[in-house]
Design a protein around this motif. Structure first.
Motif, PDB file in Angstrom:
ATOM      1  N   ARG A 120     106.639 -24.119  19.205  1.00 11.81           N
ATOM      2  CA  ARG A 120     107.087 -22.984  18.337  1.00 11.81           C
ATOM      3  C   ARG A 120     108.577 -22.741  18.422  1.00 11.81           C
ATOM      4  NH1 ARG A 120     103.561 -17.498  18.667  1.00 11.81           N
ATOM      5  NH2 ARG A 120     102.033 -18.887  17.748  1.00 11.81           N
ATOM      6  N   PHE A 121     108.882 -22.382  19.744  1.00 10.07           N
ATOM      7  CA  PHE A 121     110.340 -22.135  20.135  1.00 10.07           C
ATOM      8  C   PHE A 121     111.094 -23.053  19.441  1.00 10.07           C
ATOM      9  CE2 PHE A 121     114.089 -22.099  22.571  1.00 10.07           C
ATOM     10  CZ  PHE A 121     114.617 -20.903  22.429  1.00 10.07           C
TER      11      PHE A 121
ATOM     12  N   PHE B 265     100.537 -16.147   8.654  1.00 10.61           N
ATOM     13  CA  PHE B 265     101.381 -16.058   9.954  1.00 10.61           C
ATOM     14  C   PHE B 265     100.978 -15.020  10.775  1.00 10.61           C
ATOM     15  CE2 PHE B 265     104.621 -17.056   6.521  1.00 10.61           C
ATOM     16  CZ  PHE B 265     104.654 -18.376   6.674  1.00 10.61           C
ATOM     17  N   ASN B 266     101.281 -15.299  12.039  1.00 13.32           N
ATOM     18  CA  ASN B 266     100.814 -14.547  13.160  1.00 13.32           C
ATOM     19  C   ASN B 266     101.737 -13.027  13.265  1.00 13.32           C
ATOM     20  OD1 ASN B 266      99.008 -16.375  14.092  1.00 13.32           O
ATOM     21  ND2 ASN B 266     100.657 -17.339  15.404  1.00 13.32           N
ATOM     22  N   LEU B 267     101.463 -12.268  14.177  1.00 13.05           N
ATOM     23  CA  LEU B 267     102.038 -10.945  14.054  1.00 13.05           C
ATOM     24  C   LEU B 267     103.360 -11.064  14.469  1.00 13.05           C
ATOM     25  CD1 LEU B 267     102.155  -7.664  14.063  1.00 13.05           C
ATOM     26  CD2 LEU B 267     101.184  -7.796  16.560  1.00 13.05           C
ATOM     27  N   LEU B 268     103.943 -12.097  15.298  1.00 14.74           N
ATOM     28  CA  LEU B 268     104.994 -12.205  15.954  1.00 14.74           C
ATOM     29  C   LEU B 268     106.106 -12.705  14.502  1.00 14.74           C
ATOM     30  CD1 LEU B 268     107.365 -11.869  18.035  1.00 14.74           C
ATOM     31  CD2 LEU B 268     106.688 -14.347  18.861  1.00 14.74           C
ATOM     32  N   GLU B 269     105.670 -13.702  14.111  1.00 18.99           N
ATOM     33  CA  GLU B 269     106.382 -14.292  12.731  1.00 18.99           C
ATOM     34  C   GLU B 269     106.644 -13.289  11.700  1.00 18.99           C
ATOM     35  OE1 GLU B 269     103.931 -15.890  14.489  1.00 18.99           O
ATOM     36  OE2 GLU B 269     104.642 -17.894  14.920  1.00 18.99           O
ATOM     37  N   THR B 270     105.244 -12.493  11.315  1.00 20.03           N
ATOM     38  CA  THR B 270     105.643 -11.452  10.422  1.00 20.03           C
ATOM     39  C   THR B 270     106.557 -10.264  10.841  1.00 20.03           C
ATOM     40  OG1 THR B 270     103.344 -11.951   9.864  1.00 20.03           O
ATOM     41  CG2 THR B 270     104.218 -10.115   8.877  1.00 20.03           C
ATOM     42  N   GLY B 271     106.365  -9.919  12.028  1.00 19.09           N
ATOM     43  CA  GLY B 271     107.343  -8.875  12.317  1.00 19.09           C
ATOM     44  C   GLY B 271     108.757  -9.304  12.546  1.00 19.09           C
TER      45      GLY B 271
ATOM     46  N   CYS C 184     120.322  -9.345  16.960  1.00 21.39           N
ATOM     47  CA  CYS C 184     118.885  -9.476  16.479  1.00 21.39           C
ATOM     48  C   CYS C 184     118.459 -11.029  16.498  1.00 21.39           C
ATOM     49  CB  CYS C 184     119.025  -9.081  14.991  1.00 21.39           C
ATOM     50  SG  CYS C 184     117.278  -9.272  14.102  1.00 21.39           S
ATOM     51  N   TYR C 185     119.212 -11.789  16.509  1.00 22.04           N
ATOM     52  CA  TYR C 185     118.601 -13.195  16.499  1.00 22.04           C
ATOM     53  C   TYR C 185     118.509 -13.699  18.043  1.00 22.04           C
ATOM     54  CZ  TYR C 185     118.465 -18.228  15.385  1.00 22.04           C
ATOM     55  OH  TYR C 185     118.274 -19.606  15.561  1.00 22.04           O
ATOM     56  N   PHE C 186     119.260 -13.185  18.633  1.00 26.47           N
ATOM     57  CA  PHE C 186     118.880 -13.531  20.304  1.00 26.47           C
ATOM     58  C   PHE C 186     117.735 -12.880  20.476  1.00 26.47           C
ATOM     59  CE2 PHE C 186     123.624 -14.218  20.863  1.00 26.47           C
ATOM     60  CZ  PHE C 186     123.513 -15.646  20.743  1.00 26.47           C
ATOM     61  N   VAL C 187     117.480 -11.525  20.195  1.00 31.46           N
ATOM     62  CA  VAL C 187     116.159 -10.839  20.571  1.00 31.46           C
ATOM     63  C   VAL C 187     114.932 -11.642  19.809  1.00 31.46           C
ATOM     64  CG1 VAL C 187     114.975  -8.689  19.991  1.00 31.46           C
ATOM     65  CG2 VAL C 187     117.017  -8.555  20.743  1.00 31.46           C
ATOM     66  N   ILE C 188     114.993 -12.004  18.541  1.00 38.29           N
ATOM     67  CA  ILE C 188     113.935 -12.749  18.170  1.00 38.29           C
ATOM     68  C   ILE C 188     113.841 -14.003  19.059  1.00 38.29           C
ATOM     69  CG2 ILE C 188     113.331 -13.889  15.878  1.00 38.29           C
ATOM     70  CD1 ILE C 188     114.354 -11.712  14.427  1.00 38.29           C
TER      71      ILE C 188
ATOM     72  N   PHE D 276     110.028 -15.187  20.931  1.00 39.74           N
ATOM     73  CA  PHE D 276     109.524 -16.695  20.967  1.00 39.74           C
ATOM     74  C   PHE D 276     109.610 -17.546  22.081  1.00 39.74           C
ATOM     75  CE2 PHE D 276     110.099 -15.695  16.327  1.00 39.74           C
ATOM     76  CZ  PHE D 276     108.671 -16.152  15.843  1.00 39.74           C
ATOM     77  N   PHE D 277     110.586 -17.255  22.745  1.00 36.28           N
ATOM     78  CA  PHE D 277     110.679 -18.165  24.147  1.00 36.28           C
ATOM     79  C   PHE D 277     109.698 -17.574  25.184  1.00 36.28           C
ATOM     80  CE2 PHE D 277     112.394 -19.228  28.415  1.00 36.28           C
ATOM     81  CZ  PHE D 277     112.715 -20.518  28.251  1.00 36.28           C
ATOM     82  N   VAL D 278     109.462 -16.276  25.181  1.00 37.39           N
ATOM     83  CA  VAL D 278     108.546 -15.728  26.101  1.00 37.39           C
ATOM     84  C   VAL D 278     107.076 -15.891  25.758  1.00 37.39           C
ATOM     85  CG1 VAL D 278     107.905 -13.610  27.357  1.00 37.39           C
ATOM     86  CG2 VAL D 278     110.122 -14.032  27.081  1.00 37.39           C
ATOM     87  N   LEU D 279     106.915 -15.486  24.339  1.00 35.72           N
ATOM     88  CA  LEU D 279     105.413 -15.556  24.212  1.00 35.72           C
ATOM     89  C   LEU D 279     105.135 -16.943  23.640  1.00 35.72           C
ATOM     90  CD1 LEU D 279     105.619 -12.000  22.119  1.00 35.72           C
ATOM     91  CD2 LEU D 279     104.755 -12.601  24.444  1.00 35.72           C
TER      92      LEU D 279
END
Length: 200
Positions: free
Chosen positions: A89-90, A154-160, A189-193, A197-200
């Motif tokens: 995913r990442f 989409f999952n919650l992370l992708e939608t958010g 913002c891009y680094f936070v997203i 994705f890297f952690v989850l």
């Protein structure tokens, strides 16, 4: 550039005045000779490097090459994710778009250096809009025809992430100006997203 109401000044009052036009208010536009040459340089448009037929051929050829290379990338993404120790995913959401859109990133940087903000935003935001509004629905339809399971659930992370990125980009660029702080906010913002994705 100056405006003059009434009779034109004598030649010795201004340095070689040249009357260009008279506007609706009756004001005569008086421009010096050297300033008129500068205005002509500014108004002159850039000539195209290649014509329309050559540009069409180049576009078709590059599309074919990119399609072939994308097929190789998609085939090796799972093995690369396993060897690097990161999730698929990442790799597919964060790393793959950076490599796949390298040409668009380069063109936006070039246009930004030339101070052409409208073209820069058109390339950067137009690409994301095309992916979300055209490419993804087409992929879902093609997958349905081929019998592959793919939907828009989409999952919650992708939608958010999608909602926050669109909202932040809209509020950042709605006034039509740009400076370093806005670019820094969008990069963070891009680094936070990416970190999510890297952690989850």
């Amino acid at each position: 550039m100056s405006y003059w109401r009434g009779p034109l000044p004598r030649t010795n009052d201004l340095l070689d005045p040249v009357v260009v036009a008279e506007d609706s208010l009756g004001l005569k536009r008086v421009v010096c000779a050297d300033q008129e040459e500068e205005d002509d340089d500014v108004v002159s448009e850039e000539e195209p490097v290649i014509g329309f037929p050559a540009a069409t051929v180049w576009l078709a050829a590059m599309t074919f090459v990119i399609a072939v290379l994308s097929e190789y990338v998609v085939r090796t993404i799972e093995s690369a994710s396993d060897s690097w120790g990161i999730s698929v995913r990442f790799s597919s959401i964060i790393l793959l778009p950076i490599v796949g859109n390298a040409a668009e990133h380069a063109s936006t940087v070039i246009f930004a250096f030339k101070n052409k903000l409208d073209i820069t935003l058109g390339v950067a935001l137009g690409s994301a809009t095309q992916i979300s509004m055209f490419v993804v629905p087409i992929c879902v339809i093609v997958a349905w025809i081929m019998g592959t399971h793919m939907d828009l659930d989409f999952n919650l992370l992708e939608t958010g992430s999608f909602f926050i990125s669109v909202l932040l980009t809209t509020f950042t660029l709605q006034d039509g100006t740009s400076h370093y702080m806005k670019g820094l906010v969008l990069l963070l913002c891009y680094f936070v997203i990416g970190a999510c994705f890297f952690v989850l």
